[in-house]
Scaffold this motif. Structure first.
Motif, mmCIF file in Angstrom:
data_model
loop_
_atom_site.group_PDB
_atom_site.id
_atom_site.type_symbol
_atom_site.label_atom_id
_atom_site.label_comp_id
_atom_site.label_asym_id
_atom_site.label_seq_id
_atom_site.Cartn_x
_atom_site.Cartn_y
_atom_site.Cartn_z
ATOM 1 N N GLN A 137 0.828 -1.204 0.000
ATOM 2 C CA GLN A 137 0.000 0.000 0.000
ATOM 3 C C GLN A 137 0.864 1.257 0.000
ATOM 4 O O GLN A 137 0.526 2.260 -0.647
ATOM 5 C CB GLN A 137 -0.925 0.002 1.223
ATOM 6 C CG GLN A 137 -1.971 -1.101 1.213
ATOM 7 C CD GLN A 137 -2.907 -0.996 0.016
ATOM 8 O OE1 GLN A 137 -3.144 0.098 -0.516
ATOM 9 N NE2 GLN A 137 -3.452 -2.123 -0.413
ATOM 10 N N PHE A 138 1.990 1.200 0.689
ATOM 11 C CA PHE A 138 2.893 2.351 0.729
ATOM 12 C C PHE A 138 3.404 2.660 -0.673
ATOM 13 O O PHE A 138 3.378 3.811 -1.123
ATOM 14 C CB PHE A 138 4.063 2.063 1.680
ATOM 15 C CG PHE A 138 4.800 3.287 2.138
ATOM 16 C CD1 PHE A 138 4.601 3.805 3.404
ATOM 17 C CD2 PHE A 138 5.699 3.933 1.294
ATOM 18 C CE1 PHE A 138 5.282 4.942 3.829
ATOM 19 C CE2 PHE A 138 6.383 5.066 1.713
ATOM 20 C CZ PHE A 138 6.167 5.571 2.981
ATOM 21 N N CYS A 139 3.870 1.617 -1.361
ATOM 22 C CA CYS A 139 4.369 1.806 -2.733
ATOM 23 C C CYS A 139 3.244 2.256 -3.661
ATOM 24 O O CYS A 139 3.461 3.080 -4.562
ATOM 25 C CB CYS A 139 4.987 0.506 -3.251
ATOM 26 S SG CYS A 139 6.525 0.037 -2.423
ATOM 27 N N SER A 140 2.059 1.712 -3.449
ATOM 28 C CA SER A 140 0.922 2.075 -4.297
ATOM 29 C C SER A 140 0.586 3.557 -4.157
ATOM 30 O O SER A 140 0.330 4.251 -5.154
ATOM 31 C CB SER A 140 -0.294 1.213 -3.929
ATOM 32 O OG SER A 140 -1.422 1.593 -4.694
ATOM 33 N N LEU A 141 0.595 4.070 -2.925
ATOM 34 C CA LEU A 141 0.292 5.491 -2.714
ATOM 35 C C LEU A 141 1.397 6.384 -3.267
ATOM 36 O O LEU A 141 1.163 7.552 -3.582
ATOM 37 C CB LEU A 141 0.092 5.778 -1.225
ATOM 38 C CG LEU A 141 -1.133 5.117 -0.567
ATOM 39 C CD1 LEU A 141 -1.307 5.626 0.857
ATOM 40 C CD2 LEU A 141 -2.410 5.370 -1.367
ATOM 41 N N LEU A 142 2.609 5.820 -3.392
ATOM 42 C CA LEU A 142 3.703 6.575 -4.021
ATOM 43 C C LEU A 142 3.621 6.539 -5.541
ATOM 44 O O LEU A 142 4.398 7.199 -6.229
ATOM 45 C CB LEU A 142 5.061 6.002 -3.592
ATOM 46 C CG LEU A 142 5.496 6.235 -2.143
ATOM 47 C CD1 LEU A 142 6.817 5.522 -1.877
ATOM 48 C CD2 LEU A 142 5.641 7.726 -1.851
#
Length: 386
Positions: free
Chosen positions: A264-269
């Motif tokens: 999710q962190f990478c997705s929001l980035l």
């Protein structure tokens, strides 16, 4: 396939190596046993005065037994087979793995700045911050803080989770709550779930109840069943491991949640979960044998494959590298879309609708497929969906 051949050869060598090791260990055990028995006989000598005389026949007997065992002769056969297998395996590797991979390289101009950013970003997303900084310095690139700082935050959260500290993760989830909800992610609730269980196990029932009223209540309307289970855990405060909900304490929940948080962190980035550089290298490794073979064949025919706009052979990378479907018409070389969808011909080949219209020149007139001798009409072609 070449990789299957190499794997089979490797498995054969591995099997021979295991046999050789077992045989060697067996011979060593036999020698050790005989020596230990001889030592025991020496130690049981009754008189120091005659001990030296008694040891001579014992040592002679030991030498006779070792000569009869002939350990070197026993090991020669399996060692010889292992050596033959290894030499064959090396020759096979030399046959299939051409050290000069430059023949599969196509002359394409790249922006060095973009390439450097990709490499540095790969190091940072792997948590190799010192290595990333060193690369940026050696490549004489400008400050890479915009690439580095987001992943520093992510790894700070993950390191805290390894010590069962969910504070940083909960703060990040609360800050991005709306964006996570838009993506349909239940990450925030799962974090509160774990925190509630930790309080229940290491704190008091009142602390857990207070936490539930503050942080779990907003999710009750949507996740009623899950909240009910957590409330039932209050009855087992301090002894949750003996309850029907002991599974909530499993370490796998932390591992899965750490992985989901990373995704999710990478997705929001706006980035993929896996490093693009890792994916590209893995795909290149799979496609490299085909490209090397193609370059060899084309060189024998005195043709230059790098000048071709389209490869004459397919490069099968497997389903793990199929991320989305994009159809490009092989005739017009244009990407398909709603206005120009892919059409399946009776012979099995797929062209764009515009290509079929241009080839047919009439809705009833048959036309020849550009890739095989078969003929078809427009009415026989069907739109397909990926």
């Amino acid at each position: 396939m070449e990789l299957d051949t190499i794997k089979d050869a490797f498995d054969r060598v591995t099997k021979k190596q295991k046999i050789s090791f077992s045989k060697t260990q067996e011979v060593i055990d036999q020698i050790t046993k005989e020596i230990e028995q001889a030592i025991m006989k020496m130690q049981t000598s009754s008189s120091d005065a005659v001990e030296c005389c008694d040891q001579v026949p014992i040592l002679a007997e030991l030498r006779t037994k070792l000569n009869e065992m002939a350990p070197m002769s026993q090991l020669e056969g399996c060692q010889k087979e292992l050596s033959i297998g290894l030499s064959k395996y090396v020759k096979l590797l030399e046959k299939y793995f051409n050290p000069d991979i430059s023949k599969a390289y196509r002359n394409v101009e790249f922006d060095n700045h973009i390439i450097n950013d990709i490499i540095a970003s790969h190091f940072y997303r792997q948590g190799l911050f010192d290595l990333g900084d060193c690369f940026i310095h050696e490549a004489q690139e400008s400050d890479a803080s915009t690439l580095k700082s987001p992943f520093q935050e992510m790894y700070g959260i993950l390191e805290a989770m390894k010590t069962t500290n969910l504070g940083p993760a909960l703060s990040w989830a609360a800050k991005n709550s709306e964006r996570l909800s838009q993506k349909g992610s239940g990450l925030e609730l799962k974090l509160h779930h774990l925190q509630f269980v930790e309080i229940l196990q290491n704190g008091t029932r009142d602390e857990a109840l207070k936490y539930a009223r503050t942080y779990l209540a907003p999710f009750a309307s949507v996740h009623k069943v899950e909240i009910q289970k957590l409330m039932a855990c209050l009855l087992w405060a301090g002894r949750l491991d003996q309850s029907p909900y002991a599974e909530f304490m499993s370490p796998t929940h932390w591992e899965k949640l750490a992985e989901e948080l990373t995704q999710q962190f990478c997705s929001l980035l706006g980035q993929s979960y896996e490093s693009p550089l890792s994916v590209v290298i893995a795909a290149g490794v799979q496609g490299l044998p085909t490209l090397l073979k193609l370059s060899t064949v084309m060189a024998a025919k005195k043709q230059e494959w790098q000048a071709m706009k389209q490869l004459p052979v397919p490069v099968d990378l497997g389903r793990e590298f199929q991320f989305h479907s994009v159809f490009v018409c092989p005739v017009l070389r244009e990407q398909g879309g709603d206005e120009n969808p892919p059409m399946l011909m009776p012979c099995g080949h797929v062209l764009s609708k515009q290509s079929i219209v241009k080839l047919s020149k009439s809705s009833t007139r048959p036309f020849k497929c550009p890739y095989c001798p078969a003929e078809a009409t427009v009415s026989q072609c069907r739109q397909i969906h990926f």
